[in-house]
Design a protein around this motif. Sequence first.
Motif, PDB file in Angstrom:
ATOM      1  N   UNK A  25       0.791  -1.220   0.000  1.00  0.00           N
ATOM      2  CA  UNK A  25       0.000   0.000   0.000  1.00  0.00           C
ATOM      3  C   UNK A  25       0.826   1.272   0.000  1.00  0.00           C
ATOM      4  N   UNK A 146      -2.382   6.461   3.027  1.00  0.00           N
ATOM      5  CA  UNK A 146      -2.833   5.110   3.346  1.00  0.00           C
ATOM      6  C   UNK A 146      -3.943   5.141   4.390  1.00  0.00           C
ATOM      7  N   UNK A 147      -3.861   6.103   5.326  1.00  0.00           N
ATOM      8  CA  UNK A 147      -4.841   6.222   6.407  1.00  0.00           C
ATOM      9  C   UNK A 147      -6.228   6.517   5.854  1.00  0.00           C
ATOM     10  N   UNK A 153      -5.866  -0.108   1.174  1.00  0.00           N
ATOM     11  CA  UNK A 153      -4.551   0.206   0.628  1.00  0.00           C
ATOM     12  C   UNK A 153      -4.441  -0.028  -0.867  1.00  0.00           C
ATOM     13  N   UNK A 246      -1.064   6.333  14.116  1.00  0.00           N
ATOM     14  CA  UNK A 246      -1.799   5.877  12.933  1.00  0.00           C
ATOM     15  C   UNK A 246      -1.128   4.662  12.320  1.00  0.00           C
ATOM     16  N   UNK A 247       0.176   4.572  12.441  1.00  0.00           N
ATOM     17  CA  UNK A 247       0.895   3.387  11.978  1.00  0.00           C
ATOM     18  C   UNK A 247       2.214   3.309  12.729  1.00  0.00           C
ATOM     19  N   UNK A 248       2.754   2.096  12.790  1.00  0.00           N
ATOM     20  CA  UNK A 248       4.007   1.881  13.509  1.00  0.00           C
ATOM     21  C   UNK A 248       5.202   2.033  12.561  1.00  0.00           C
ATOM     22  N   UNK A 284       6.536  -4.569  10.077  1.00  0.00           N
ATOM     23  CA  UNK A 284       5.283  -3.877   9.730  1.00  0.00           C
ATOM     24  C   UNK A 284       5.180  -3.556   8.246  1.00  0.00           C
ATOM     25  N   UNK A 285       5.345  -4.566   7.435  1.00  0.00           N
ATOM     26  CA  UNK A 285       5.332  -4.353   5.996  1.00  0.00           C
ATOM     27  C   UNK A 285       4.914  -5.635   5.294  1.00  0.00           C
TER      28      UNK A 285
END
Lengths: 301, 118
Positions: A25, A146-147, A153, A246-248, A284-285
């Motif tokens: 994404x 992406x959020x 995504x 929102x993301x790591x 995280x991917x």
Amino acid sequence: MRLAIKFLFSILFGLSSNVMAAACCGGGAAMPSLILGDDKALVSSYFGYSRSFIENVDNQGLWRQSDSHQLVQTIKFEGSILITDRWQLGLSLPFMERTKNDMSINRMGDVTTSIGFEFLPDWDYNPYRPKGILVSQFIIPTGKTRFESEQGGLDIMGNGYYGLGVGFVFSKSWTMWDVLINCNIQKMKEKNISSEGKVGTLIPGDTVSYGVGVGYNFKQYRIGSAIQWIEVESTQLHSIDSDSLASLKERWATGTVSFSYLVDKDWTLNMSYSDQTLFGDPLNTSLAKGFSIQAQKSWSR
Amino acid sequence: MERSEVCSIKLSQSGHCLSWNWQVEPSSKMAGSMIVKLYRQNKLDGTPVLIEDDNLLAVKLWMPSMGHGSVPTKTSKMDVGTYQIENVFFIMPGDWEIRFQITKDDVVVDEVSYKISI
């Protein structure tokens, strides 16, 4: 020597086009297209195809596979031109299509403009001193973050933020061999959003990208390999009533092998294979593998 | 099949609670569906009572580590306090949140997340 220099640009294009985003994404680092050799202008067209093999590497580094994979196809047009002996401008226009199961979405990716300055010129082909170029790029988003995705995504083809990057490239060739080292840091501008019932300001983390490439040149050919590491810091969401992540932090590395052919003094063809599952310590991917082909036209000084 | 106990998931703002179970469990290639029941507390003894009024329930899927959701789900009211949520699809394996939202005039007035590992 000229052949190695000619192909050095191909290395950087290979790194540029094959710095694959997180496979699922968007995201990633927009590497600039640069003139590293004796040309005054370069244009290229690129086609890339990649498929996710590891759908998710979580925050503990656990790899998870699935029997359903995302496919990404990219067409990209890039160009660079010298405006003085040591200053150059570049432009990158990508178009992407993401496909998963029965759903397929195609959109334009983020546009990147760049300016480079040859701070360490190679006037006399010194055997030890590398050529060094400082580069800055400005990223213009063409889509959402992406959020804000409404399709998990699949509808995200870039970062979705305005961004500014700075970095450097060092290159050197000796007889049949060439080497390239690059580093780039990008900062993205925060963005106000209203999505998924959340209203607030996204504050994206910085992206750091660094890599190394090496090649062997013989006759009209070059065989090369490169590794590019990317780390993206976590994104914060500031709302009226709360602050949250929102993301790591994300991290992945792309290994590439390439083959180039110098058709004549103005035309070069490149093929490459990239794999995100071999190197680094991903986090995280998603991880993908892919191939690309590229045709490049140059104009000599 | 994963499911929650009756009224085990509490909504902090409204004091309501909910439970859910898979009607069709999603796979890597196919969306699933779930049944969600929304309760209030009985005024006399606090036992769960299915809600009669017109709260709007929405369900969002979210992957917190990677900062993205999934394809939109579709909510249909089946009976008093009983909702069918269709098009539940996790686009990749990993740790997800099922976010149950109570909305009024398109504003989320209450929300609770249920963690699930796919």
